[in-house]
Design a protein around this motif. Structure first.
Motif, PDB file in Angstrom:
ATOM      1  N   THR A 150       0.831  -1.205   0.000  1.00 28.71           N
ATOM      2  CA  THR A 150       0.000   0.000   0.000  1.00 28.71           C
ATOM      3  C   THR A 150       0.865   1.253   0.000  1.00 28.71           C
ATOM      4  OG1 THR A 150      -1.760  -1.159   1.190  1.00 28.71           O
ATOM      5  CG2 THR A 150      -1.805   1.235   1.249  1.00 28.71           C
ATOM      6  N   ALA A 151       1.925   1.228   0.805  1.00 29.36           N
ATOM      7  CA  ALA A 151       2.841   2.366   0.827  1.00 29.36           C
ATOM      8  C   ALA A 151       3.557   2.537  -0.510  1.00 29.36           C
ATOM      9  CB  ALA A 151       3.861   2.188   1.954  1.00 29.36           C
ATOM     10  N   LEU A 152       3.890   1.418  -1.156  1.00 29.17           N
ATOM     11  CA  LEU A 152       4.537   1.471  -2.468  1.00 29.17           C
ATOM     12  C   LEU A 152       3.636   2.152  -3.491  1.00 29.17           C
ATOM     13  CD1 LEU A 152       6.741   0.574  -4.526  1.00 29.17           C
ATOM     14  CD2 LEU A 152       5.483  -1.585  -4.733  1.00 29.17           C
ATOM     15  N   LEU A 153       2.371   1.770  -3.516  1.00 29.94           N
ATOM     16  CA  LEU A 153       1.444   2.384  -4.459  1.00 29.94           C
ATOM     17  C   LEU A 153       1.262   3.864  -4.160  1.00 29.94           C
ATOM     18  CD1 LEU A 153      -1.237  -0.449  -4.681  1.00 29.94           C
ATOM     19  CD2 LEU A 153       0.564   0.101  -6.326  1.00 29.94           C
ATOM     20  N   SER A 154       1.258   4.230  -2.885  1.00 30.05           N
ATOM     21  CA  SER A 154       1.148   5.635  -2.517  1.00 30.05           C
ATOM     22  C   SER A 154       2.370   6.413  -2.984  1.00 30.05           C
ATOM     23  CB  SER A 154       0.987   5.769  -0.999  1.00 30.05           C
ATOM     24  OG  SER A 154       0.963   7.117  -0.611  1.00 30.05           O
ATOM     25  N   ALA A 155       3.564   5.817  -2.796  1.00 31.91           N
ATOM     26  CA  ALA A 155       4.782   6.477  -3.255  1.00 31.91           C
ATOM     27  C   ALA A 155       4.791   6.616  -4.767  1.00 31.91           C
ATOM     28  CB  ALA A 155       6.009   5.689  -2.793  1.00 31.91           C
ATOM     29  N   GLY A 156       4.242   5.599  -5.452  1.00 28.82           N
ATOM     30  CA  GLY A 156       4.205   5.638  -6.911  1.00 28.82           C
ATOM     31  C   GLY A 156       3.326   6.736  -7.457  1.00 28.82           C
ATOM     32  N   ARG A 157       2.370   7.207  -6.632  1.00 30.46           N
ATOM     33  CA  ARG A 157       1.502   8.292  -7.081  1.00 30.46           C
ATOM     34  C   ARG A 157       2.099   9.664  -6.810  1.00 30.46           C
ATOM     35  NH1 ARG A 157      -2.546   4.670  -5.048  1.00 30.46           N
ATOM     36  NH2 ARG A 157      -2.509   5.702  -3.020  1.00 30.46           N
ATOM     37  N   HIS A 158       3.269   9.700  -6.174  1.00 31.08           N
ATOM     38  CA  HIS A 158       3.921  10.998  -5.941  1.00 31.08           C
ATOM     39  C   HIS A 158       4.245  11.645  -7.293  1.00 31.08           C
ATOM     40  CE1 HIS A 158       6.898  13.953  -4.655  1.00 31.08           C
ATOM     41  NE2 HIS A 158       6.450  13.784  -3.426  1.00 31.08           N
ATOM     42  N   PRO A 159       4.066  12.969  -7.395  1.00 28.44           N
ATOM     43  CA  PRO A 159       4.299  13.638  -8.703  1.00 28.44           C
ATOM     44  C   PRO A 159       5.680  13.371  -9.285  1.00 28.44           C
ATOM     45  CG  PRO A 159       3.182  15.124  -7.196  1.00 28.44           C
ATOM     46  CD  PRO A 159       3.534  13.897  -6.395  1.00 28.44           C
TER      47      PRO A 159
END
Length: 270
Positions: free
Chosen positions: A254-263
């Protein structure tokens, strides 16, 4: 997802996020007994014993720390090298680590990960990762006990961050040896009581968190006798999380996907 959970710690290549084309990612949980990895679009790609080679009896991770960097690197290359066939696609890795791990132990894990040629390594402590993977609400204070094979950590979380934590270098594998269930449970209860005393002056409401129930994760959460004994001695509910042995890697995912959405990681199509 509530904002505080994706708070990750930079490992390799510290500094500002750098804009580049999004590369594949890996969520990784290297435990003392088992190593689990999750890839976007593929899900769990491995859940295997943490050994350098199958049948070799060499265990490169002990008590939550990488004790054999070269052996850990060989294991990661064997398990994950085939998942990243293109040299240009260097992954973003989100790695779980014990809450109370030192810089030397973290550095050993980062050196082992170099075999995967990561673009960047971010770390998240395993207690927060497990709570995230269990879908816990970070808006409420949480008491979490992560009982692993060789390591147990108890932490008080508030606003998605660790306020207090305690560690015991023992776990479920020790229960199969000389350590009795009663002695182990009393150790965990003592850790919880230490957190309550440490929190007495901070106003985080650890007592309220305990009244709602101790969140139990890790492989120990699938042993009903531990949950029953903890509930009896604490006189409070004990709540095993769903699929507790994989909660940490799910939280890292979940944290990986959140980081992947960083601009900084978005595709730039100019």
């Amino acid at each position: 997802m509530t904002a505080p959970w994706p708070d990750l710690t930079a490992g390799e290549r510290p500094g500002r996020w750098r804009a580049r084309r999004w590369s594949p990612g890996i969520a990784l949980d290297m435990g003392s007994a088992r190593t689990r990895a999750w890839l976007p679009g593929r899900g769990m790609v491995c859940d295997v014993p943490t050994v350098t080679f199958p049948g070799a009896g060499a265990y490169p991770v002990r008590r939550g720390s990488v004790v054999d960097v070269a052996g850990s690197a060989r294991m990661l290359e064997r398990l994950l090298g085939r998942c990243l066939p293109y040299v240009a696609r260097r992954p973003l890795v989100v790695l779980t680590t014990p809450v109370l791990t030192g810089d030397d132990q973290r550095a050993g894990a980062l050196r082992a990960l170099e075999i995967l040629r990561p673009h960047r390594v971010l770390t998240i402590d395993s207690v927060r990762a497990a709570a995230l993977g269990a879908g816990a609400d970070p808006a409420e204070p949480l008491l979490v006990a992560d009982i692993g094979a060789q390591l147990t950590e108890v932490a008080l979380l508030a606003d998605g961050t660790v306020r207090h934590a305690r560690r015991a270098d023992r776990g479920t594998l020790d229960l199969d040896g000389a350590l009795t269930t009663d002695a182990f449970v009393r150790t965990v209860v003592g850790m919880v009581l230490e957190l309550l005393r440490a929190d007495a002056a901070t106003g985080v409401r650890a007592v309220d968190a305990l009244a709602r129930g101790l969140l139990l994760t890790g492989g120990g959460a699938i042993r009903p006798e531990l949950g029953y004994a903890l509930a009896r001695l604490l006189r409070a509910p004990v709540r095993p999380v769903p699929a507790p042995h994989t909660a940490a890697v799910r939280g890292a995912a979940t944290a990986l996907l959140s980081a992947g959405r960083h601009p900084a990681f978005a595709d730039r199509r100019g």
